[in-house]
Motif scaffolding. Structure first.
Motif, PDB file in Angstrom:
ATOM      1  N   ARG A 112       0.843  -1.201   0.000  1.00  0.00           N
ATOM      2  CA  ARG A 112       0.000   0.000   0.000  1.00  0.00           C
ATOM      3  C   ARG A 112       0.879   1.254   0.000  1.00  0.00           C
ATOM      4  O   ARG A 112       1.991   1.247   0.530  1.00  0.00           O
ATOM      5  CB  ARG A 112      -0.880   0.014   1.245  1.00  0.00           C
ATOM      6  CG  ARG A 112      -1.918  -1.072   1.260  1.00  0.00           C
ATOM      7  CD  ARG A 112      -2.764  -1.024   2.544  1.00  0.00           C
ATOM      8  NE  ARG A 112      -3.819  -1.993   2.501  1.00  0.00           N
ATOM      9  CZ  ARG A 112      -3.688  -3.279   2.785  1.00  0.00           C
ATOM     10  NH1 ARG A 112      -2.515  -3.755   3.114  1.00  0.00           N
ATOM     11  NH2 ARG A 112      -4.719  -4.100   2.721  1.00  0.00           N
ATOM     12  N   GLU A 114       0.325   5.925  -0.594  1.00  0.00           N
ATOM     13  CA  GLU A 114      -0.602   7.048  -0.742  1.00  0.00           C
ATOM     14  C   GLU A 114       0.140   8.232  -1.342  1.00  0.00           C
ATOM     15  O   GLU A 114       1.322   8.434  -1.083  1.00  0.00           O
ATOM     16  CB  GLU A 114      -1.143   7.411   0.642  1.00  0.00           C
ATOM     17  CG  GLU A 114      -2.124   8.529   0.666  1.00  0.00           C
ATOM     18  CD  GLU A 114      -2.616   8.825   2.086  1.00  0.00           C
ATOM     19  OE1 GLU A 114      -3.088   9.949   2.288  1.00  0.00           O
ATOM     20  OE2 GLU A 114      -2.510   7.964   2.968  1.00  0.00           O
ATOM     21  N   ARG A 134      -7.313   2.339  -4.860  1.00  0.00           N
ATOM     22  CA  ARG A 134      -8.236   1.652  -3.954  1.00  0.00           C
ATOM     23  C   ARG A 134      -9.169   2.616  -3.253  1.00  0.00           C
ATOM     24  O   ARG A 134     -10.234   2.245  -2.818  1.00  0.00           O
ATOM     25  CB  ARG A 134      -7.465   0.835  -2.913  1.00  0.00           C
ATOM     26  CG  ARG A 134      -6.523  -0.193  -3.492  1.00  0.00           C
ATOM     27  CD  ARG A 134      -7.227  -1.163  -4.373  1.00  0.00           C
ATOM     28  NE  ARG A 134      -8.109  -1.984  -3.549  1.00  0.00           N
ATOM     29  CZ  ARG A 134      -8.802  -3.002  -3.972  1.00  0.00           C
ATOM     30  NH1 ARG A 134      -8.752  -3.341  -5.216  1.00  0.00           N
ATOM     31  NH2 ARG A 134      -9.558  -3.673  -3.158  1.00  0.00           N
ATOM     32  N   TRP A 135      -8.750   3.862  -3.075  1.00  0.00           N
ATOM     33  CA  TRP A 135      -9.602   4.842  -2.418  1.00  0.00           C
ATOM     34  C   TRP A 135      -9.158   6.253  -2.760  1.00  0.00           C
ATOM     35  O   TRP A 135      -8.035   6.481  -3.188  1.00  0.00           O
ATOM     36  CB  TRP A 135      -9.638   4.634  -0.906  1.00  0.00           C
ATOM     37  CG  TRP A 135      -8.312   4.594  -0.218  1.00  0.00           C
ATOM     38  CD1 TRP A 135      -7.597   3.489   0.111  1.00  0.00           C
ATOM     39  CD2 TRP A 135      -7.529   5.698   0.237  1.00  0.00           C
ATOM     40  NE1 TRP A 135      -6.423   3.836   0.722  1.00  0.00           N
ATOM     41  CE2 TRP A 135      -6.360   5.186   0.817  1.00  0.00           C
ATOM     42  CE3 TRP A 135      -7.702   7.076   0.197  1.00  0.00           C
ATOM     43  CZ2 TRP A 135      -5.379   5.996   1.354  1.00  0.00           C
ATOM     44  CZ3 TRP A 135      -6.712   7.876   0.733  1.00  0.00           C
ATOM     45  CH2 TRP A 135      -5.575   7.334   1.311  1.00  0.00           C
ATOM     46  N   LEU A 136     -10.080   7.144  -2.589  1.00  0.00           N
ATOM     47  CA  LEU A 136      -9.849   8.573  -2.757  1.00  0.00           C
ATOM     48  C   LEU A 136     -10.465   9.260  -1.553  1.00  0.00           C
ATOM     49  O   LEU A 136     -11.592   8.949  -1.171  1.00  0.00           O
ATOM     50  CB  LEU A 136     -10.513   9.082  -4.049  1.00  0.00           C
ATOM     51  CG  LEU A 136     -10.472  10.583  -4.297  1.00  0.00           C
ATOM     52  CD1 LEU A 136      -9.054  11.055  -4.561  1.00  0.00           C
ATOM     53  CD2 LEU A 136     -11.379  10.954  -5.464  1.00  0.00           C
ATOM     54  N   SER A 137      -9.714  10.138  -0.940  1.00  0.00           N
ATOM     55  CA  SER A 137     -10.268  10.865   0.205  1.00  0.00           C
ATOM     56  C   SER A 137      -9.975  12.349   0.036  1.00  0.00           C
ATOM     57  O   SER A 137      -9.050  12.743  -0.664  1.00  0.00           O
ATOM     58  CB  SER A 137      -9.687  10.355   1.523  1.00  0.00           C
ATOM     59  OG  SER A 137      -8.332  10.716   1.639  1.00  0.00           O
ATOM     60  N   GLN A 149      -7.062  16.309  -1.951  1.00  0.00           N
ATOM     61  CA  GLN A 149      -7.445  14.939  -2.285  1.00  0.00           C
ATOM     62  C   GLN A 149      -6.236  14.027  -2.191  1.00  0.00           C
ATOM     63  O   GLN A 149      -5.163  14.364  -2.685  1.00  0.00           O
ATOM     64  CB  GLN A 149      -8.008  14.862  -3.695  1.00  0.00           C
ATOM     65  CG  GLN A 149      -9.284  15.614  -3.908  1.00  0.00           C
ATOM     66  CD  GLN A 149      -9.756  15.516  -5.352  1.00  0.00           C
ATOM     67  OE1 GLN A 149      -9.023  15.117  -6.237  1.00  0.00           O
ATOM     68  NE2 GLN A 149     -11.005  15.885  -5.579  1.00  0.00           N
ATOM     69  N   GLY A 152      -5.155   6.462  -2.484  1.00  0.00           N
ATOM     70  CA  GLY A 152      -4.531   5.271  -1.929  1.00  0.00           C
ATOM     71  C   GLY A 152      -4.384   4.240  -3.026  1.00  0.00           C
ATOM     72  O   GLY A 152      -5.337   3.958  -3.750  1.00  0.00           O
ATOM     73  N   GLN A 154      -2.772   0.301  -4.209  1.00  0.00           N
ATOM     74  CA  GLN A 154      -2.469  -1.008  -3.637  1.00  0.00           C
ATOM     75  C   GLN A 154      -2.076  -1.969  -4.750  1.00  0.00           C
ATOM     76  O   GLN A 154      -2.589  -1.895  -5.860  1.00  0.00           O
ATOM     77  CB  GLN A 154      -3.708  -1.548  -2.923  1.00  0.00           C
ATOM     78  CG  GLN A 154      -3.540  -2.914  -2.303  1.00  0.00           C
ATOM     79  CD  GLN A 154      -4.778  -3.323  -1.548  1.00  0.00           C
ATOM     80  OE1 GLN A 154      -5.227  -2.588  -0.674  1.00  0.00           O
ATOM     81  NE2 GLN A 154      -5.329  -4.478  -1.876  1.00  0.00           N
TER      82      GLN A 154
END
Length: 169
Positions: A112, A114, A134-137, A149, A152, A154
Motif C-alpha cells: 500500500r 498514498e 483503492r480509495w480517494l479521500s 485529495q 490510496g 495497492q
C-alpha cells in the motif's frame, strides 16, 4: 548502473534534500507557501535523521538518485522520492522492485501507498507497475487552508481466491 542499498546514517542531509526537491516538484499543483516549504524541509530532515534504518537508497552512476522507506516496516511504502534530475531513468522502477521484494519477503500479501491526487505522474508510475487505485479521500489541510485529495494505491502480491464466483458449489 543502478544500485539499491540500505541508507547510511551520515547521508541523512543528502536524502532530505532529495526528498524535498522531489516533494516540491510533486506538489507544484497545490500552491506551496514558504511556510509550508520550511515545514516540509524540517520534516524531511527529522525523518531521514531518525529513520535512516527504514530507508533504501537508489544510486545511479555512483550518485544518490532517490530513496524509499517503510516507516513501520510493514506493507506500506511511506516514502518514495526520486530526485527530479534522475526521473525517467528507471531509478524508480528499480527502487520499487526492491521495496516490493522486501515487503513480499516479510510475508505480506499486498503493498500500500498514498499520494495526493494531483500528483498525476506518481499515480501513473505506480499504475504502470501494477498498482490500482483503492480509495480517494478529501481532507482539510490546515497548512494549505484548503481541501486536499489523496489517492490510496495497492498492489496485490498473492492471488486471492474469493470463493464468490465460479462453478463449484
Amino acid at each position: 548502473m543502478i544500485v539499491i542499498r540500505n541508507a547510511y546514517q551520515q547521508e541523512a542531509e543528502v536524502l532530505s534534500a532529495i526528498g524535498l526537491r522531489s516533494w516540491r516538484q510533486a506538489t507544484m499543483a497545490l500552491g506551496i507557501t514558504a511556510t509550508l516549504y520550511e515545514n516540509a524541509a524540517s520534516a524531511f530532515s527529522n525523518f531521514t535523521r531518525s529513520s535512516w534504518l527504514a530507508i533504501r537508497v537508489a544510486e545511479f552512476g555512483g550518485a544518490v538518485a532517490g530513496w524509499a522507506a517503510r516507516e513501520h516496516f510493514d506493507e506500506t511504502i511511506s516514502d518514495f522520492w526520486i530526485d527530479p534530475d534522475f526521473q525517467r531513468k528507471r531509478v524508480g522502477s528499480f527502487l520499487l522492485a526492491d521495496m516490493e521484494r522486501l515487503i513480499e519477503g516479510r510475508g505480506f500479501d499486498t503493498i500500500r501507498l498514498e499520494t495526493h491526487a494531483q500528483n498525476e505522474p506518481a499515480v501513473a508510475f505506480f499504475r504502470h507497475h501494477g498498482y490500482s487505485v483503492r480509495w480517494l479521500s478529501i481532507s482539510y489541510a490546515v497548512k494549505l487552508d484548503r481541501d486536499v485529495q489523496s489517492v490510496g494505491l495497492q498492489k496485490q502480491l498473492v492471488e486471492v481466491e474469493s470463493g464468490l464466483y465460479g462453478t463449484e458449489f
